[in-house]
Enzyme design. Structure first.
Site, PDB file in Angstrom:
ATOM      1  N   LYS A 289       1.878  -2.774   6.753  1.00 54.07           N
ATOM      2  CA  LYS A 289       2.212  -2.661   5.335  1.00 54.07           C
ATOM      3  C   LYS A 289       3.693  -2.313   5.142  1.00 54.07           C
ATOM      4  O   LYS A 289       4.315  -2.749   4.166  1.00 54.07           O
ATOM      5  CB  LYS A 289       1.313  -1.627   4.656  1.00 54.07           C
ATOM      6  CG  LYS A 289      -0.144  -2.080   4.523  1.00 54.07           C
ATOM      7  CD  LYS A 289      -0.276  -3.330   3.655  1.00 54.07           C
ATOM      8  CE  LYS A 289      -1.722  -3.678   3.372  1.00 54.07           C
ATOM      9  NZ  LYS A 289      -1.874  -4.836   2.460  1.00 54.07           N
TER      10      LYS A 289
ATOM     11  N   SER B 150       0.871  -1.178   0.000  1.00 49.16           N
ATOM     12  CA  SER B 150       0.000   0.000   0.000  1.00 49.16           C
ATOM     13  C   SER B 150       0.901   1.218   0.000  1.00 49.16           C
ATOM     14  O   SER B 150       2.064   1.146   0.435  1.00 49.16           O
ATOM     15  CB  SER B 150      -0.886   0.006   1.251  1.00 49.16           C
ATOM     16  OG  SER B 150      -1.514   1.266   1.432  1.00 49.16           O
TER      17      SER B 150
ATOM     18  N   TYR C  84      -2.203  -0.419  10.712  1.00 53.88           N
ATOM     19  CA  TYR C  84      -2.314  -0.796   9.300  1.00 53.88           C
ATOM     20  C   TYR C  84      -1.050  -0.392   8.560  1.00 53.88           C
ATOM     21  O   TYR C  84      -0.455  -1.192   7.830  1.00 53.88           O
ATOM     22  CB  TYR C  84      -3.532  -0.129   8.673  1.00 53.88           C
ATOM     23  CG  TYR C  84      -3.626  -0.333   7.175  1.00 53.88           C
ATOM     24  CD1 TYR C  84      -4.080  -1.538   6.651  1.00 53.88           C
ATOM     25  CD2 TYR C  84      -3.256   0.669   6.282  1.00 53.88           C
ATOM     26  CE1 TYR C  84      -4.164  -1.741   5.278  1.00 53.88           C
ATOM     27  CE2 TYR C  84      -3.339   0.480   4.915  1.00 53.88           C
ATOM     28  CZ  TYR C  84      -3.791  -0.727   4.413  1.00 53.88           C
ATOM     29  OH  TYR C  84      -3.859  -0.922   3.054  1.00 53.88           O
TER      30      TYR C  84
ATOM     31  N   THR D 190     -13.214   0.248  -3.774  1.00 54.34           N
ATOM     32  CA  THR D 190     -13.679  -1.072  -3.368  1.00 54.34           C
ATOM     33  C   THR D 190     -14.830  -0.880  -2.377  1.00 54.34           C
ATOM     34  O   THR D 190     -15.237   0.241  -2.081  1.00 54.34           O
ATOM     35  CB  THR D 190     -12.548  -1.871  -2.691  1.00 54.34           C
ATOM     36  OG1 THR D 190     -12.137  -1.194  -1.485  1.00 54.34           O
ATOM     37  CG2 THR D 190     -11.342  -1.999  -3.612  1.00 54.34           C
TER      38      THR D 190
END
Length: 234
Positions: free
Chosen positions: A155, A138, A151, A186
């Protein structure tokens, strides 16, 4: 015809990747937690592209289920030509205030799922001296940002895994590509006050991965960094 393994393959970017490779008449093997979504995706792709799509339901945040998925693949007795470690999860928060256990949760699905599945499938690839591994990182692995928390940490770790793996696999003719998408439309963006025209389409990511996978054997795209035209969201 190649054998393509895609985790998190039932929706979003994973489904777009599955469709892209299925359209090229490859054998597709997808995995995610939701068996009904997997079944629907496999049926849809089979009907649309007349390309074999098989699925296995597993919670890849758990090592034992990762290994069950690998064992299922072994029983197919097929060489894995391309592995796309796409399974992942985003939970917003900052290090100082996110929920207890968030780091462990993010690391389990965003890093360890890729780590354990890759380790399980690598020996056969190394013996054949061929294969291509894509790790879906990401832009959060390239630059920390507000509310990224664990998060972003996970990553960054996946990027480190990719960089190390790239060096280790060179002698075995195995390609490793780290993919760094910016905002992609998404289901996680549903309900958000963001125009779909402001962020990328899942097919954009699938197209880049597919193109990277069909280059000559002596060419390896090490990193794919792709952002919305107007840049990252503020």
């Amino acid at each position: 015809m190649k054998n393509i393994v895609i985790t998190g393959g039932s929706k979003g970017m994973g489904k777009a990747m599955s469709a892209k490779f299925a359209a090229a008449k490859n054998n597709i093997f997808i995995c995610s937690r939701n068996e009904e979504e997997l079944r629907q995706s496999a049926t849809e792709l089979n009907e649309k592209y007349n390309s074999p799509v098989q699925y296995f339901s597993a919670d890849l945040s758990k090592k034992n289920e990762v290994l069950k998925f690998a064992e299922w693949l072994f029983k197919k007795n097929i060489p894995v030509d391309i592995l796309i470690n796409n399974a992942g999860q985003f939970v917003p928060g900052s290090v100082y205030n996110e929920a207890e256990g968030n780091l462990e949760q993010m690391m389990n699905i965003n890093l360890f799922s890729a780590y354990h599945l890759t380790r399980a499938l690598l020996p056969a690839m190394m013996e054949r001296r061929s294969g291509h591994i894509f790790n879906i990182c990401s832009i959060a692995a390239l630059k920390a940002y507000d509310n990224g928390g664990s998060y972003s940490i996970s990553k960054f770790a996946l990027m480190g895994f990719s960089k190390n793996l790239r060096e280790e696999m060179k002698p075995f003719n195995i390609k490793v590509t780290a993919v760094f998408p910016g905002a992609v439309f998404t289901s996680s963006w549903e309900g958000a006050d963001i125009s779909p025209s402001r962020i990328m389409e899942t097919e954009d990511i699938a197209e880049m991965i597919y193109t990277s996978s069909i280059l000559s054997p002596q060419a390896c795209v090490e990193d794919i960094v792709i952002r919305p035209l107007l840049g990252d969201l503020p």
